[in-house]
Design a protein around this motif. Structure first.
Motif, PDB file in Angstrom:
ATOM      1  N   LYS A   7       0.859  -1.184   0.000  1.00 45.15           N
ATOM      2  CA  LYS A   7       0.000   0.000   0.000  1.00 45.15           C
ATOM      3  C   LYS A   7       0.897   1.235   0.000  1.00 45.15           C
ATOM      4  CE  LYS A   7      -3.816  -2.356   0.596  1.00 45.15           C
ATOM      5  NZ  LYS A   7      -4.626  -2.673  -0.551  1.00 45.15           N
ATOM      6  N   VAL A   8       0.475   2.247  -0.737  1.00 44.45           N
ATOM      7  CA  VAL A   8       1.179   3.528  -0.698  1.00 44.45           C
ATOM      8  C   VAL A   8       0.613   4.299   0.486  1.00 44.45           C
ATOM      9  CG1 VAL A   8       1.620   5.701  -1.892  1.00 44.45           C
ATOM     10  CG2 VAL A   8       1.601   3.552  -3.187  1.00 44.45           C
ATOM     11  N   VAL A   9       1.510   4.706   1.363  1.00 47.35           N
ATOM     12  CA  VAL A   9       1.123   5.410   2.586  1.00 47.35           C
ATOM     13  C   VAL A   9       1.665   6.828   2.514  1.00 47.35           C
ATOM     14  CG1 VAL A   9       1.333   5.460   5.107  1.00 47.35           C
ATOM     15  CG2 VAL A   9       1.185   3.258   3.900  1.00 47.35           C
ATOM     16  N   SER A  10       0.844   7.769   2.917  1.00 46.40           N
ATOM     17  CA  SER A  10       1.242   9.163   3.049  1.00 46.40           C
ATOM     18  C   SER A  10       0.987   9.544   4.502  1.00 46.40           C
ATOM     19  CB  SER A  10       0.411  10.028   2.099  1.00 46.40           C
ATOM     20  OG  SER A  10       0.718  11.389   2.263  1.00 46.40           O
ATOM     21  N   LEU A  11       2.008  10.093   5.154  1.00 47.68           N
ATOM     22  CA  LEU A  11       1.836  10.454   6.561  1.00 47.68           C
ATOM     23  C   LEU A  11       2.660  11.676   6.920  1.00 47.68           C
ATOM     24  CD1 LEU A  11       4.626   9.404   8.140  1.00 47.68           C
ATOM     25  CD2 LEU A  11       3.502   7.203   7.925  1.00 47.68           C
ATOM     26  N   THR A  12       2.242  12.319   7.990  1.00 46.83           N
ATOM     27  CA  THR A  12       3.034  13.389   8.587  1.00 46.83           C
ATOM     28  C   THR A  12       3.706  12.797   9.822  1.00 46.83           C
ATOM     29  OG1 THR A  12       1.214  14.158   9.975  1.00 46.83           O
ATOM     30  CG2 THR A  12       1.468  15.201   7.813  1.00 46.83           C
ATOM     31  N   TYR A  13       4.831  13.355  10.203  1.00 49.17           N
ATOM     32  CA  TYR A  13       5.469  12.907  11.438  1.00 49.17           C
ATOM     33  C   TYR A  13       6.424  13.972  11.936  1.00 49.17           C
ATOM     34  CZ  TYR A  13       9.880  11.980   9.064  1.00 49.17           C
ATOM     35  OH  TYR A  13      11.042  12.120   8.357  1.00 49.17           O
ATOM     36  N   ILE A  34       6.019   3.053  -0.087  1.00 48.73           N
ATOM     37  CA  ILE A  34       5.279   1.804  -0.266  1.00 48.73           C
ATOM     38  C   ILE A  34       5.557   0.939   0.954  1.00 48.73           C
ATOM     39  CG2 ILE A  34       4.874  -0.228  -1.704  1.00 48.73           C
ATOM     40  CD1 ILE A  34       5.960   1.438  -4.083  1.00 48.73           C
ATOM     41  N   PHE A  35       4.510   0.618   1.689  1.00 44.74           N
ATOM     42  CA  PHE A  35       4.632  -0.135   2.933  1.00 44.74           C
ATOM     43  C   PHE A  35       5.092  -1.567   2.652  1.00 44.74           C
ATOM     44  CE2 PHE A  35       3.161  -2.671   6.487  1.00 44.74           C
ATOM     45  CZ  PHE A  35       3.483  -1.880   7.576  1.00 44.74           C
ATOM     46  N   GLY A  36       5.994  -2.055   3.486  1.00 44.59           N
ATOM     47  CA  GLY A  36       6.421  -3.442   3.414  1.00 44.59           C
ATOM     48  C   GLY A  36       7.580  -3.720   2.488  1.00 44.59           C
ATOM     49  N   LEU A  37       8.131  -2.703   1.850  1.00 43.19           N
ATOM     50  CA  LEU A  37       9.256  -2.914   0.929  1.00 43.19           C
ATOM     51  C   LEU A  37      10.595  -2.495   1.523  1.00 43.19           C
ATOM     52  CD1 LEU A  37       7.791  -1.947  -2.576  1.00 43.19           C
ATOM     53  CD2 LEU A  37       7.860  -4.172  -1.442  1.00 43.19           C
ATOM     54  N   LYS A  49       1.357  -0.337  11.078  1.00 40.61           N
ATOM     55  CA  LYS A  49       0.615  -1.361  10.345  1.00 40.61           C
ATOM     56  C   LYS A  49      -0.811  -1.459  10.891  1.00 40.61           C
ATOM     57  CE  LYS A  49       0.810  -6.052   8.636  1.00 40.61           C
ATOM     58  NZ  LYS A  49       1.645  -7.244   8.475  1.00 40.61           N
ATOM     59  N   GLY A  50      -1.790  -1.519   9.988  1.00 43.95           N
ATOM     60  CA  GLY A  50      -3.190  -1.644  10.378  1.00 43.95           C
ATOM     61  C   GLY A  50      -3.892  -0.321  10.628  1.00 43.95           C
ATOM     62  N   LYS A  51      -3.155   0.766  10.644  1.00 44.26           N
ATOM     63  CA  LYS A  51      -3.782   2.081  10.851  1.00 44.26           C
ATOM     64  C   LYS A  51      -4.486   2.519   9.577  1.00 44.26           C
ATOM     65  CE  LYS A  51      -1.068   3.718  14.685  1.00 44.26           C
ATOM     66  NZ  LYS A  51      -2.110   3.453  15.660  1.00 44.26           N
ATOM     67  N   GLU A 134      17.311   7.288  21.399  1.00 43.63           N
ATOM     68  CA  GLU A 134      15.885   6.949  21.361  1.00 43.63           C
ATOM     69  C   GLU A 134      15.221   7.880  20.359  1.00 43.63           C
ATOM     70  OE1 GLU A 134      14.030   7.194  25.212  1.00 43.63           O
ATOM     71  OE2 GLU A 134      14.563   5.119  25.659  1.00 43.63           O
ATOM     72  N   LEU A 135      14.351   7.316  19.530  1.00 44.45           N
ATOM     73  CA  LEU A 135      13.665   8.077  18.491  1.00 44.45           C
ATOM     74  C   LEU A 135      12.195   8.214  18.874  1.00 44.45           C
ATOM     75  CD1 LEU A 135      15.175   6.159  15.433  1.00 44.45           C
ATOM     76  CD2 LEU A 135      16.131   8.142  16.628  1.00 44.45           C
ATOM     77  N   HIS A 136      11.750   9.437  19.098  1.00 36.27           N
ATOM     78  CA  HIS A 136      10.369   9.713  19.507  1.00 36.27           C
ATOM     79  C   HIS A 136       9.588  10.200  18.286  1.00 36.27           C
ATOM     80  CE1 HIS A 136      11.211   9.626  23.929  1.00 36.27           C
ATOM     81  NE2 HIS A 136      12.441   9.763  23.435  1.00 36.27           N
ATOM     82  N   PHE A 137       8.706   9.341  17.774  1.00 38.08           N
ATOM     83  CA  PHE A 137       7.905   9.675  16.605  1.00 38.08           C
ATOM     84  C   PHE A 137       6.473   9.983  17.007  1.00 38.08           C
ATOM     85  CE2 PHE A 137      11.210   7.070  14.575  1.00 38.08           C
ATOM     86  CZ  PHE A 137      11.473   7.808  13.435  1.00 38.08           C
ATOM     87  N   SER A 138       5.885  10.969  16.336  1.00 35.24           N
ATOM     88  CA  SER A 138       4.444  11.234  16.449  1.00 35.24           C
ATOM     89  C   SER A 138       3.983  11.735  15.096  1.00 35.24           C
ATOM     90  CB  SER A 138       4.154  12.266  17.545  1.00 35.24           C
ATOM     91  OG  SER A 138       4.799  13.491  17.253  1.00 35.24           O
ATOM     92  N   GLY A 139       2.736  11.436  14.763  1.00 33.06           N
ATOM     93  CA  GLY A 139       2.241  11.879  13.466  1.00 33.06           C
ATOM     94  C   GLY A 139       0.836  11.419  13.193  1.00 33.06           C
ATOM     95  N   LYS A 140       0.466  11.498  11.907  1.00 32.95           N
ATOM     96  CA  LYS A 140      -0.903  11.179  11.499  1.00 32.95           C
ATOM     97  C   LYS A 140      -0.889  10.581  10.097  1.00 32.95           C
ATOM     98  CE  LYS A 140      -5.463  13.317  11.421  1.00 32.95           C
ATOM     99  NZ  LYS A 140      -6.194  14.515  11.819  1.00 32.95           N
ATOM    100  N   ILE A 141      -1.724   9.577   9.890  1.00 30.88           N
ATOM    101  CA  ILE A 141      -1.858   8.955   8.577  1.00 30.88           C
ATOM    102  C   ILE A 141      -2.724   9.864   7.707  1.00 30.88           C
ATOM    103  CG2 ILE A 141      -2.573   6.898   7.305  1.00 30.88           C
ATOM    104  CD1 ILE A 141      -0.289   6.493   9.486  1.00 30.88           C
ATOM    105  N   GLN A 142      -2.189  10.245   6.545  1.00 31.68           N
ATOM    106  CA  GLN A 142      -2.888  11.162   5.644  1.00 31.68           C
ATOM    107  C   GLN A 142      -3.635  10.439   4.527  1.00 31.68           C
ATOM    108  OE1 GLN A 142      -2.864  14.639   6.159  1.00 31.68           O
ATOM    109  NE2 GLN A 142      -1.973  13.960   8.078  1.00 31.68           N
ATOM    110  N   ALA A 143      -3.052   9.374   3.989  1.00 27.05           N
ATOM    111  CA  ALA A 143      -3.683   8.657   2.873  1.00 27.05           C
ATOM    112  C   ALA A 143      -3.109   7.246   2.800  1.00 27.05           C
ATOM    113  CB  ALA A 143      -3.434   9.388   1.552  1.00 27.05           C
ATOM    114  N   VAL A 144      -3.943   6.323   2.302  1.00 31.72           N
ATOM    115  CA  VAL A 144      -3.520   4.945   2.056  1.00 31.72           C
ATOM    116  C   VAL A 144      -4.207   4.512   0.771  1.00 31.72           C
ATOM    117  CG1 VAL A 144      -3.481   2.567   2.922  1.00 31.72           C
ATOM    118  CG2 VAL A 144      -3.400   4.479   4.549  1.00 31.72           C
ATOM    119  N   ARG A 145      -3.431   3.943  -0.150  1.00 32.72           N
ATOM    120  CA  ARG A 145      -4.010   3.447  -1.400  1.00 32.72           C
ATOM    121  C   ARG A 145      -3.208   2.260  -1.893  1.00 32.72           C
ATOM    122  NH1 ARG A 145      -0.768   4.639  -5.695  1.00 32.72           N
ATOM    123  NH2 ARG A 145       0.570   6.467  -5.564  1.00 32.72           N
ATOM    124  N   ASP A 146      -3.776   1.518  -2.844  1.00 33.77           N
ATOM    125  CA  ASP A 146      -3.059   0.406  -3.455  1.00 33.77           C
ATOM    126  C   ASP A 146      -1.916   0.951  -4.305  1.00 33.77           C
ATOM    127  OD1 ASP A 146      -4.732  -1.669  -2.493  1.00 33.77           O
ATOM    128  OD2 ASP A 146      -6.174  -1.309  -4.108  1.00 33.77           O
TER     129      ASP A 146
END
Length: 177
Positions: A7-13, A34-37, A49-51, A134-146
């Motif tokens: 899946k193509v994922v677009s996110l802010t972080y 592209i997720f999983g590559l 994953k799963g968001k 330590e890496l502190h991540f925060s963000g939001k999922i913007q888009a998910v598509r095939d």
């Protein structure tokens, strides 16, 4: 649509390290992959994953889950002569804190940070700049598509496309069959 392989994922972080913002992707310029590559740290992908679109995330990666622990053996002393071009040492490169792309024995490029410059030697640190952190991540999922077949073969931005005579890479470029 949920985040899963191919899946193509677009996110802010926002990435914070030691209380300081080290990197970020905004709504105007989100991170797309592209997720999983294998584009991102495996544990980062595990946490998202799963968001779905609109989901927020926040997590901390340990050094082992991020860029590894700081390895004292990755700090090496090199002869100053290897920084010569046409017999002349490139002194302007040899400044403490300067990051210089170096070639390893396998022919790969790895960044090295100049730690000290002596009369005949240069001490370089080949640890990732975030090793031991330590890496502190925060963000939001913007888009998910095939992902399209072309994106899966060539990459989202053409980074996996084969641009050479594939007989020499034995399929290692990602774009060769």
């Amino acid at each position: 649509m949920t985040i899963q392989d191919e899946k193509v994922v677009s996110l802010t972080y926002t990435l914070q390290v030691d209380g300081q913002v080290k990197d970020q992707a905004t709504e105007d310029n989100p991170l797309e992959f592209i997720f999983g590559l294998g584009y991102l740290l495996p544990k980062f992908e595990e946490y998202i994953k799963g968001k779905t679109v609109g989901d927020d995330f926040a997590f901390v990666l340990s050094p082992e889950e991020g860029y590894g622990v700081h390895d004292p053996q990755a700090i090496v002393e090199l002869p100053k002569s290897i920084f010569a071009i046409d017999g002349k040492i490139q002194e302007q490169l040899l400044v403490e804190g300067q990051v210089i792309p170096m070639m390893n024995q396998a022919g790969g490029v790895m960044p090295g940070k100049v730690v000290a410059v002596g009369d005949d030697t240069v001490t370089m640190d080949f640890n990732h700049e975030l090793a031991g952190k330590e890496l502190h991540f925060s963000g939001k999922i913007q888009a998910v598509r095939d992902a399209t077949e072309k994106e899966l073969t060539e990459g989202l931005h053409g980074e996996r496309a084969c641009t050479h005579d594939c007989s020499s890479c034995e399929g290692g470029c990602g774009g060769c069959d």
